[in-house]
Write an enzyme that holds these catalytic residues in place. Structure first.
Site, PDB file in Angstrom:
ATOM      1  N   SER A  10      38.634 105.342  43.522  1.00  0.00           N
ATOM      2  CA  SER A  10      38.806 104.936  42.123  1.00  0.00           C
ATOM      3  C   SER A  10      39.789 105.887  41.464  1.00  0.00           C
ATOM      4  CB  SER A  10      37.465 104.997  41.399  1.00  0.00           C
ATOM      5  OG  SER A  10      37.713 105.008  39.999  1.00  0.00           O
ATOM      6  N   HIS A  35      40.941 101.147  43.684  1.00  0.00           N
ATOM      7  CA  HIS A  35      39.989 100.611  42.714  1.00  0.00           C
ATOM      8  C   HIS A  35      40.406 101.056  41.312  1.00  0.00           C
ATOM      9  CE1 HIS A  35      35.869  99.267  41.559  1.00  0.00           C
ATOM     10  NE2 HIS A  35      35.872 100.295  40.729  1.00  0.00           N
ATOM     11  N   ASP A  37      39.454 101.078  37.392  1.00  0.00           N
ATOM     12  CA  ASP A  37      38.380 100.912  36.415  1.00  0.00           C
ATOM     13  C   ASP A  37      38.948 100.648  35.030  1.00  0.00           C
ATOM     14  OD1 ASP A  37      35.934 101.275  37.935  1.00  0.00           O
ATOM     15  OD2 ASP A  37      36.669 103.301  38.320  1.00  0.00           O
ATOM     16  N   MET A  39      38.196  99.877  31.304  1.00  0.00           N
ATOM     17  CA  MET A  39      37.086  99.995  30.342  1.00  0.00           C
ATOM     18  C   MET A  39      37.628  99.832  28.930  1.00  0.00           C
ATOM     19  SD  MET A  39      35.029 103.234  31.904  1.00  0.00           S
ATOM     20  CE  MET A  39      34.746 103.429  33.671  1.00  0.00           C
ATOM     21  N   HIS A  68      38.378  96.387  38.491  1.00  0.00           N
ATOM     22  CA  HIS A  68      36.986  96.319  38.022  1.00  0.00           C
ATOM     23  C   HIS A  68      37.005  96.263  36.499  1.00  0.00           C
ATOM     24  CE1 HIS A  68      32.831  98.581  37.883  1.00  0.00           C
ATOM     25  NE2 HIS A  68      32.759  97.367  37.389  1.00  0.00           N
ATOM     26  N   MET A  70      35.471  96.257  33.125  1.00  0.00           N
ATOM     27  CA  MET A  70      34.277  96.573  32.343  1.00  0.00           C
ATOM     28  C   MET A  70      34.650  96.334  30.885  1.00  0.00           C
ATOM     29  SD  MET A  70      33.254  99.913  34.582  1.00  0.00           S
ATOM     30  CE  MET A  70      34.913  99.987  35.246  1.00  0.00           C
ATOM     31  N   MET A 142      26.536  97.752  41.092  1.00  0.00           N
ATOM     32  CA  MET A 142      26.737  99.084  40.496  1.00  0.00           C
ATOM     33  C   MET A 142      25.572  99.998  40.850  1.00  0.00           C
ATOM     34  SD  MET A 142      29.650  99.155  38.786  1.00  0.00           S
ATOM     35  CE  MET A 142      29.379 100.820  38.188  1.00  0.00           C
ATOM     36  N   GLY A 147      30.872 103.397  33.162  1.00  0.00           N
ATOM     37  CA  GLY A 147      31.415 104.137  32.027  1.00  0.00           C
ATOM     38  C   GLY A 147      32.110 105.419  32.443  1.00  0.00           C
ATOM     39  N   PHE A 148      31.534 106.108  33.423  1.00  0.00           N
ATOM     40  CA  PHE A 148      32.088 107.407  33.792  1.00  0.00           C
ATOM     41  C   PHE A 148      31.967 107.655  35.288  1.00  0.00           C
ATOM     42  CE2 PHE A 148      30.489 107.467  29.496  1.00  0.00           C
ATOM     43  CZ  PHE A 148      31.596 107.942  28.792  1.00  0.00           C
ATOM     44  N   GLY A 150      31.596 110.478  38.440  1.00  0.00           N
ATOM     45  CA  GLY A 150      30.846 111.722  38.608  1.00  0.00           C
ATOM     46  C   GLY A 150      29.357 111.634  38.327  1.00  0.00           C
ATOM     47  N   ASP A 180      29.384 100.915  43.926  1.00  0.00           N
ATOM     48  CA  ASP A 180      30.228 101.713  43.031  1.00  0.00           C
ATOM     49  C   ASP A 180      29.383 102.670  42.211  1.00  0.00           C
ATOM     50  OD1 ASP A 180      32.194 102.682  41.340  1.00  0.00           O
ATOM     51  OD2 ASP A 180      32.649 100.746  40.403  1.00  0.00           O
ATOM     52  N   GLY A 181      29.591 103.969  42.436  1.00  0.00           N
ATOM     53  CA  GLY A 181      28.918 104.990  41.646  1.00  0.00           C
ATOM     54  C   GLY A 181      28.124 105.967  42.490  1.00  0.00           C
ATOM     55  N   GLY A 203      35.147 107.828  43.502  1.00  0.00           N
ATOM     56  CA  GLY A 203      36.025 108.518  42.564  1.00  0.00           C
ATOM     57  C   GLY A 203      36.029 110.006  42.843  1.00  0.00           C
ATOM     58  N   SER A 204      35.002 110.685  42.347  1.00  0.00           N
ATOM     59  CA  SER A 204      34.967 112.146  42.506  1.00  0.00           C
ATOM     60  C   SER A 204      34.915 112.588  43.969  1.00  0.00           C
ATOM     61  CB  SER A 204      33.810 112.751  41.713  1.00  0.00           C
ATOM     62  OG  SER A 204      32.827 111.805  41.432  1.00  0.00           O
TER      63      SER A 204
HETATM   64  C1  DX5 Z   1      31.957 103.820  36.900  1.00  0.00           C
HETATM   65  C2  DX5 Z   1      33.181 103.273  37.598  1.00  0.00           C
HETATM   66  C3  DX5 Z   1      33.308 103.855  38.949  1.00  0.00           C
HETATM   67  C4  DX5 Z   1      33.529 105.340  38.955  1.00  0.00           C
HETATM   68  C5  DX5 Z   1      33.166 105.889  40.294  1.00  0.00           C
HETATM   69  O1  DX5 Z   1      31.837 103.241  35.656  1.00  0.00           O
HETATM   70  O2  DX5 Z   1      33.065 101.872  37.735  1.00  0.00           O
HETATM   71  O3  DX5 Z   1      34.286 103.177  39.718  1.00  0.00           O
HETATM   72  O4  DX5 Z   1      34.843 105.686  38.635  1.00  0.00           O
HETATM   73  O5  DX5 Z   1      33.181 107.284  40.249  1.00  0.00           O
HETATM   74  P1  DX5 Z   1      32.244 108.161  41.194  1.00  0.00           P
HETATM   75  O6  DX5 Z   1      32.561 107.796  42.613  1.00  0.00           O
HETATM   76  O7  DX5 Z   1      32.665 109.569  40.855  1.00  0.00           O
HETATM   77  O8  DX5 Z   1      30.824 107.872  40.833  1.00  0.00           O
HETATM   78 ZN    ZN Z   2      34.434 100.847  39.255  1.00  0.00          ZN
END
Ligand code: DX5
Ligand code: ZN
Length: 232
Positions: A10, A35, A37, A39, A68, A70, A142, A147-148, A150, A180-181, A203-204
């Site tokens: 991501s 990916h 995101d 938002m 994705h 959101m 999910m 939203g975030f 990490g 995802d997450g 992501g992280s």
């Molecule tokens: C969350 C996003 C994810 C997020 C994943 O709202 O949809 O795609 O960036 O980040 P990690 O892998 O760090 O949970």
């Molecule tokens: Zn995502």
């Protein structure tokens, strides 16, 4: 089920001041999808990337683009995103008014020659999607509240993946399942893979470490091993 795991970094966790470099890094590092995101600060309490970003991303990478969304008003916004010709567009079930609107969104996406996915948040039961499984290319389950990046994986999400797999098999459908997450080289990824997850967003776990190739490889190995253990 139990397809070869695909890793989707991501880019929300990439360096926004060096985005092109980071996209090329994950491309070289063996990512399967990128990916994105999106938002809107309304459907989720964060505001990130939009149409101009997806459009320019398309011009700098050959990686399949996994968008994705959101956002609260996907039906209104879809045409703009579809015009960018991403490979997969995911819309949240919570942002749509029941099965009729799910179908409307899926049809709009397919009419542009793009793969269609529906996402569910952790508090949306998997049954919500059962009726439309035959027309979905992918289901996004999910494993955190969107939203975030990490955040920590929410225990039990793998059970929802297993429910979707079972319902899909029962109706002869075979959508990819994306998690995802909170996924990385960890027990969350192992549980999701054992349940039938195919696409692992990270992501992280990818951008939070210096060696992105090693990060992607380790997540992939983690998923493969969990699949093999499950099948043995
Ligand atoms: C969350 C996003 C994810 C997020 C994943 O709202 O949809 O795609 O960036 O980040 P990690 O892998 O760090 O949970
Ligand atoms: Zn995502």
């Amino acid at each position: 089920v139990f397809t070869s795991p695909k890793i989707a970094p991501s880019i929300l966790s990439a360096d926004f001041m060096n985005m092109e470099r980071d996209v090329h890094v994950i491309e070289q590092a063996g990512a399967d999808f990128v990916h994105v995101d999106v938002m809107d600060g309304h459907f989720v309490p964060n505001l990130t990337l939009g149409v101009p970003f997806v459009k320019q991303l398309k011009s700098i990478t050959r990686l399949p683009i996994d968008v994705h969304l959101m956002i609260s008003n996907p039906i209104e916004e879809l045409p703009w995103f579809l015009a960018c010709k991403p490979d997969i567009v995911t819309v949240h079930a919570e942002a749509l008014d029941g099965v009729d609107e799910y179908r409307k969104a899926i049809d709009m996406i397919h009419a542009s020659g793009v793969k269609a996915a529906l996402a569910i948040k952790p508090d949306m039961p998997s049954e919500a999607l059962f009726e439309v499984l035959p027309s979905l290319d992918m289901v996004l389950v999910m494993s955190v509240y969107p939203g975030f990046s990490g955040q920590s994986y929410i225990e039990g999400t793998d059970r929802k993946v297993a429910e979707v797999v079972e319902a899909a098999e029962a109706c002869g459908a075979a959508p990819l399942i994306e998690g995802d997450g909170g996924l990385g080289n960890n027990v969350a990824t192992a549980a999701m893979a054992a349940a039938g997850c195919d696409v692992f967003v990270a992501g992280s776990a990818v951008f939070g470490t210096a060696d992105r190739a090693e990060a992607i490889r380790s997540i992939r190995n983690c998923a493969v091993q969990a699949q093999q253990k499950r099948l043995s």
